[in-house]
Design an enzyme around this catalytic site. Sequence first.
Site, mmCIF file in Angstrom:
data_model
loop_
_atom_site.group_PDB
_atom_site.id
_atom_site.type_symbol
_atom_site.label_atom_id
_atom_site.label_comp_id
_atom_site.label_asym_id
_atom_site.label_seq_id
_atom_site.Cartn_x
_atom_site.Cartn_y
_atom_site.Cartn_z
ATOM 1 N N ASP A 144 -17.963 -58.580 33.078
ATOM 2 C CA ASP A 144 -18.608 -59.654 33.850
ATOM 3 C C ASP A 144 -19.879 -60.125 33.148
ATOM 4 O O ASP A 144 -20.928 -60.282 33.768
ATOM 5 C CB ASP A 144 -18.942 -59.162 35.264
ATOM 6 C CG ASP A 144 -19.251 -60.327 36.215
ATOM 7 O OD1 ASP A 144 -18.859 -61.472 35.901
ATOM 8 O OD2 ASP A 144 -19.884 -60.095 37.250
ATOM 9 N N MET A 177 -20.585 -60.288 46.022
ATOM 10 C CA MET A 177 -20.053 -58.993 46.451
ATOM 11 C C MET A 177 -21.127 -57.975 46.771
ATOM 12 O O MET A 177 -20.812 -56.901 47.294
ATOM 13 C CB MET A 177 -19.148 -58.423 45.360
ATOM 14 C CG MET A 177 -19.886 -58.075 44.099
ATOM 15 S SD MET A 177 -18.786 -57.355 42.882
ATOM 16 C CE MET A 177 -19.986 -56.903 41.639
ATOM 17 N N ALA A 178 -22.365 -58.240 46.489
ATOM 18 C CA ALA A 178 -23.399 -57.236 46.721
ATOM 19 C C ALA A 178 -24.746 -57.908 46.900
ATOM 20 O O ALA A 178 -24.923 -59.093 46.602
ATOM 21 C CB ALA A 178 -23.452 -56.250 45.551
ATOM 22 N N GLU A 179 -25.690 -57.126 47.411
ATOM 23 C CA GLU A 179 -27.072 -57.552 47.502
ATOM 24 C C GLU A 179 -27.939 -56.532 46.789
ATOM 25 O O GLU A 179 -27.607 -55.351 46.732
ATOM 26 C CB GLU A 179 -27.533 -57.707 48.949
ATOM 27 C CG GLU A 179 -27.625 -56.393 49.724
ATOM 28 C CD GLU A 179 -28.223 -56.574 51.107
ATOM 29 O OE1 GLU A 179 -28.186 -57.698 51.619
ATOM 30 O OE2 GLU A 179 -28.719 -55.574 51.672
ATOM 31 N N VAL A 180 -29.028 -57.027 46.223
ATOM 32 C CA VAL A 180 -29.946 -56.153 45.503
ATOM 33 C C VAL A 180 -31.311 -56.267 46.158
ATOM 34 O O VAL A 180 -31.819 -57.373 46.368
ATOM 35 C CB VAL A 180 -30.044 -56.535 44.010
ATOM 36 C CG1 VAL A 180 -30.999 -55.593 43.281
ATOM 37 C CG2 VAL A 180 -28.675 -56.494 43.358
ATOM 38 N N LEU A 211 -34.094 -58.943 46.422
ATOM 39 C CA LEU A 211 -34.262 -59.470 45.076
ATOM 40 C C LEU A 211 -33.179 -60.481 44.725
ATOM 41 O O LEU A 211 -33.410 -61.395 43.930
ATOM 42 C CB LEU A 211 -34.245 -58.333 44.053
ATOM 43 C CG LEU A 211 -35.382 -57.312 44.147
ATOM 44 C CD1 LEU A 211 -35.180 -56.208 43.108
ATOM 45 C CD2 LEU A 211 -36.727 -57.991 43.944
ATOM 46 N N GLY A 212 -32.008 -60.317 45.284
ATOM 47 C CA GLY A 212 -30.923 -61.253 44.987
ATOM 48 C C GLY A 212 -29.682 -60.901 45.781
ATOM 49 O O GLY A 212 -29.509 -59.773 46.245
ATOM 50 N N ARG A 213 -28.819 -61.879 45.955
ATOM 51 C CA ARG A 213 -27.577 -61.672 46.713
ATOM 52 C C ARG A 213 -26.460 -62.395 45.978
ATOM 53 O O ARG A 213 -26.594 -63.540 45.582
ATOM 54 C CB ARG A 213 -27.722 -62.225 48.126
ATOM 55 C CG ARG A 213 -26.481 -62.019 48.982
ATOM 56 C CD ARG A 213 -26.627 -62.638 50.353
ATOM 57 N NE ARG A 213 -27.532 -61.884 51.208
ATOM 58 C CZ ARG A 213 -28.736 -62.319 51.586
ATOM 59 N NH1 ARG A 213 -29.179 -63.489 51.155
ATOM 60 N NH2 ARG A 213 -29.492 -61.593 52.383
ATOM 61 N N GLY A 214 -25.365 -61.706 45.774
ATOM 62 C CA GLY A 214 -24.233 -62.299 45.087
ATOM 63 C C GLY A 214 -23.002 -62.318 45.964
ATOM 64 O O GLY A 214 -23.056 -62.055 47.170
#
Length: 619
Positions: free
Chosen positions: A143, A22-25, A17-20
């Site tokens: 944040d 520090m993390a991936e969803v 669904l998304g990647r930032g």
Amino acid sequence: MSDPHLIGGRYEVGEMLGRGGMAEVRKGRDVRLGRTVAIKRLRTDLASDSTFQARFRREAQSAASLNDPSIVSVYDTGEEMSTDGSNVAQPYIVMEYVAGRTLREVLREGGDRKILPERALEITSGVLRALDYSHRAGIIHRDIKPGNVMLTPAGNVKVMDFGIARAVSDASSTMTQTAAVVGTAQYLSPEQARGETVDSRSDVYSTGCLLYELLTGRPPFVGDSPVAVAYQHVREVPQPPSSLDEDLTPEIDAIVMKALAKDVGDRYPSAAAMKDDIDRYLAGRPIEAPAVAAAGATGVLPAADATRVAQVADTPGDDEEEPRKKRWPLLLLLLLLLAGVVAALVFGPRLLEPDAEPVSVPTITGMTQEVAERTLQTRGLEVGEVTEVESEQVAAGRVVSQSPGEGESLAPGSEVDFEVSLGPPQIEVPDLVGDNRFDAESELQGLDLRVRFEERASDEPTDQVLEMNPAPGTEVAENAQITLIWSSGPNEVPDVVGETEERARELIEEAGFEVFVTEDTTTEAEAGTVLQQNPGAGQQQDQGSSVTIVVSRYEPPETETPTPTPDPAEPTQPTAEPAPAEPGDPPDDGEGGGRDSGPGNGNGPGNGNGNGRGGPGSD
């Protein structure tokens, strides 16, 4: 086909669904409860820090305790060994899956189209509602940014990432150590940029940055690097939003600038206080934030603050720029004085003329009527004729159109007329009670209304409309649904005589009656056949009343086989003829019992004592 990857023994990992930073969803499925979830997993390089893992666990548990409609719910948290060969325990959080878009996506898709100021304030109010709840629970978000705020298809606000942001900011005191902080430098509070301890007012500042971007299309500070942006958060006062969009009112400027105050004591003391001021503005009431002194004014904060940001980022070249930045306010002051002298020479004579300078008409379409009136008055214009009109595109209570239009020049005190939406056109439900249901359906469809039917037994003629919902005279929106309750006619008792009991029950119950059965065992008819009914066929009865049927239970008697009567002329038992006597046989010693009266045959009966001798018979 390989089995899907499960984490925690129950969460099936699906599409990204998304990647930032520090993390991936990923989208997931809880196989135990059968519901769709979102699974966020920390990057393995961050997960290898045991201190970070402990804080992540603690904060994730705190986030799971938050239960508010404006916050994305956290269902579960845990650790799973990574599958990339690093062999570290990788923390994960299982969250509510929200079908919607982030504000970041909304801003990107909108392009040059700005969000209406009132809508921007409504969204911000939703964010502040979530923050107020979390702050009262002792959790600071740290944040807030467009990427962490979602809008559902219904337009509701959902705030994400409680807990993780807290763990990141606690685990790192510098921006260069944590990519997640660098990626959101445009929304950092000054105290965050300086690496100081923060409280709930830091979230207020970040929300002010979010509102600024929603109103103007860009954050309050932009720069070539996150460090340059953080430097501005600490050192520079942002331009009021109206300097980028002149249609924004002074009250909006005041709300934003109070949220963006460098000193935490000058900000709104809480998320609830900022939300209350926004809600007051949207309701057309006076706000509490002080007016902005002068659009375009800039300020420079103490150099010690800037030194701390420079120490955090350790960026070369800042020391050389410092003397030039210290001289910049003096140069700006000189330029302003020079511009004032030129303006006095050029425009001074006009000020003495009877006609004042014309006023540019602001855009008020999309505003509420109260805000539109206030906007005109602050520009030195008067409210003209206000007309109420129906509109399918503009919500009720907001300005549909204006005259004169945006940008036209008017003399101060001139009137501006505008139209205010009543919402979608309202249709009055006609009175169709008593009409044929098919005629009523056609009439309602001609008014762009939808029709639903309900059948009801009554003494009225079949297909006649008995009742309407909503009732006649009610005003409804276009495409609203109207229920027509129509008569199925009087209830007639069906003819069931001669039917089987089973079929008779079906017919009577389909007609809306109850069945009462009595039995007849004497009438010679096939068992299970209906012999009589009461009431009789064709009679009208109230729905739910009973119909009695008489059912045959006749059983014919069993038939016995008759015993045949003996014929007197025939012996009851055939008598065997005696065998011819053989020479030397002894005489018959049988017991004779009768007298032969038949024709003689030389074998007459005995004399009754078993010693009879045969003699000639007599005819």
